[in-house]
Design a protein around this motif. Sequence first.
Motif, PDB file in Angstrom:
ATOM      1  N   PRO A  23      -2.394  -3.489  11.331  1.00  9.68           N
ATOM      2  CA  PRO A  23      -3.395  -2.682  10.638  1.00  9.68           C
ATOM      3  C   PRO A  23      -2.833  -1.847   9.492  1.00  9.68           C
ATOM      4  O   PRO A  23      -3.575  -1.458   8.589  1.00  9.68           O
ATOM      5  CB  PRO A  23      -3.973  -1.793  11.753  1.00  9.68           C
ATOM      6  N   THR A  24      -1.526  -1.593   9.498  1.00 10.25           N
ATOM      7  CA  THR A  24      -0.946  -0.800   8.415  1.00 10.25           C
ATOM      8  C   THR A  24      -0.762  -1.624   7.139  1.00 10.25           C
ATOM      9  O   THR A  24      -0.526  -1.055   6.074  1.00 10.25           O
ATOM     10  CB  THR A  24       0.408  -0.212   8.831  1.00 10.25           C
ATOM     11  N   LYS A  25      -0.840  -2.947   7.246  1.00  9.89           N
ATOM     12  CA  LYS A  25      -0.624  -3.820   6.091  1.00  9.89           C
ATOM     13  C   LYS A  25      -1.928  -4.379   5.518  1.00  9.89           C
ATOM     14  O   LYS A  25      -1.906  -5.036   4.474  1.00  9.89           O
ATOM     15  CB  LYS A  25       0.289  -4.983   6.478  1.00  9.89           C
ATOM     16  N   VAL A  26      -3.036  -4.155   6.195  1.00 10.59           N
ATOM     17  CA  VAL A  26      -4.314  -4.728   5.770  1.00 10.59           C
ATOM     18  C   VAL A  26      -5.265  -3.590   5.420  1.00 10.59           C
ATOM     19  O   VAL A  26      -5.671  -2.816   6.298  1.00 10.59           O
ATOM     20  CB  VAL A  26      -4.927  -5.605   6.877  1.00 10.59           C
ATOM     21  N   PRO A  27      -5.628  -3.448   4.145  1.00 12.49           N
ATOM     22  CA  PRO A  27      -6.458  -2.309   3.746  1.00 12.49           C
ATOM     23  C   PRO A  27      -7.876  -2.334   4.315  1.00 12.49           C
ATOM     24  O   PRO A  27      -8.473  -1.287   4.515  1.00 12.49           O
ATOM     25  CB  PRO A  27      -6.473  -2.406   2.210  1.00 12.49           C
ATOM     26  N   ASP A  28      -8.424  -3.518   4.563  1.00 14.81           N
ATOM     27  CA  ASP A  28      -9.803  -3.623   5.058  1.00 14.81           C
ATOM     28  C   ASP A  28      -9.851  -4.679   6.153  1.00 14.81           C
ATOM     29  O   ASP A  28     -10.128  -5.854   5.897  1.00 14.81           O
ATOM     30  CB  ASP A  28     -10.756  -3.974   3.921  1.00 14.81           C
TER      31      ASP A  28
END
Length: 329
Positions: A23-28
């Motif tokens: 989740p820290t690498k995917v903005p949405d």
Amino acid sequence: MRAPISSRPAQPGALRTAVIVNPTKVPDIGELRRTITRALTAAGWPEPMWLETTADDPGAGRCERAVRDGAQLVFACGGDGTVMACVTALAGTDVALAVLPAGTGNPLAANLGLTDDVATAVEVVLQGGRRRIDVGAVGEQSFAVMAGMGFDAHMLDATNATAKKHIGWLAYAAGAARHLRDRPMRISIKLDDHTAFTRRPRTVIVGNVGRLQGGMRLLNDAQPDDGLLDVAVLSPRTLRHWAALAWGVLRRKDTVARMETFTAGRVEIRSNRAQPRQLDGDLIDPGTHLLVTVRPKALLLCVPQPAIDPDLAHDADAVRREADKVRTR
């Protein structure tokens, strides 16, 4: 070495899938989930399981759980560490790995010709291109692209995370500039059962495929399923040497100044002092020793069709054009 996970072979057609996402690498994440789910359901595939990584579990545990729950194909979406964790968990099984581009480096996505286009990555899965590739092993960790000791790991460590977020892989150039004048290593290299030899390089890279971050091809002859690792020993001393080496790599010359190449199934590197080390763009603890072995055809990977060229990205442009229907959805 991690024990293989018990799994049933993937069958043609619709497969049960799981998405391992950092989740820290995917903005949405919501948009990513909608894109994948719509594309799979439109093709008659079941809705995927959705598992997010944590600080304590960068992906391997989530991946093993997905396999135990019946996943026949796993999407890995995150940075270098997430993808490598999934490679480690799936190597030796019949569960296929699909790489979704995320993060900055993601060298496996780069070697598949995938940049930041999730639609193309999903289309690769739906078209059914599968290929068994070798993986490299360092201790209990497996990697699909490259291991490195020396300058390349220094560069990764020196690259600013904020710069990576804003300008992508070009941020690595600033990290590289900080270490261009570092002193060389003193190392011995042993390939298979041959006599060890000494060198004073800036870095040693052990690769299964040829591309670095940004798509630059370093190892021209690397093949992902030949049962061998390709070794590049880079020994520039001055900025002029660096420039000549970079020019030779960019032009894909057969012989590049200040670079020696070898092949082996087992590569052992020893240094007189601790050096930074990396696997698939993810830093591991510094050390004086790096032992890399090959696991032939251990990983079932989703690749662009027709999946036979030594260059895994050979047919990516054709898949990208076919991915319009995924984007439309």
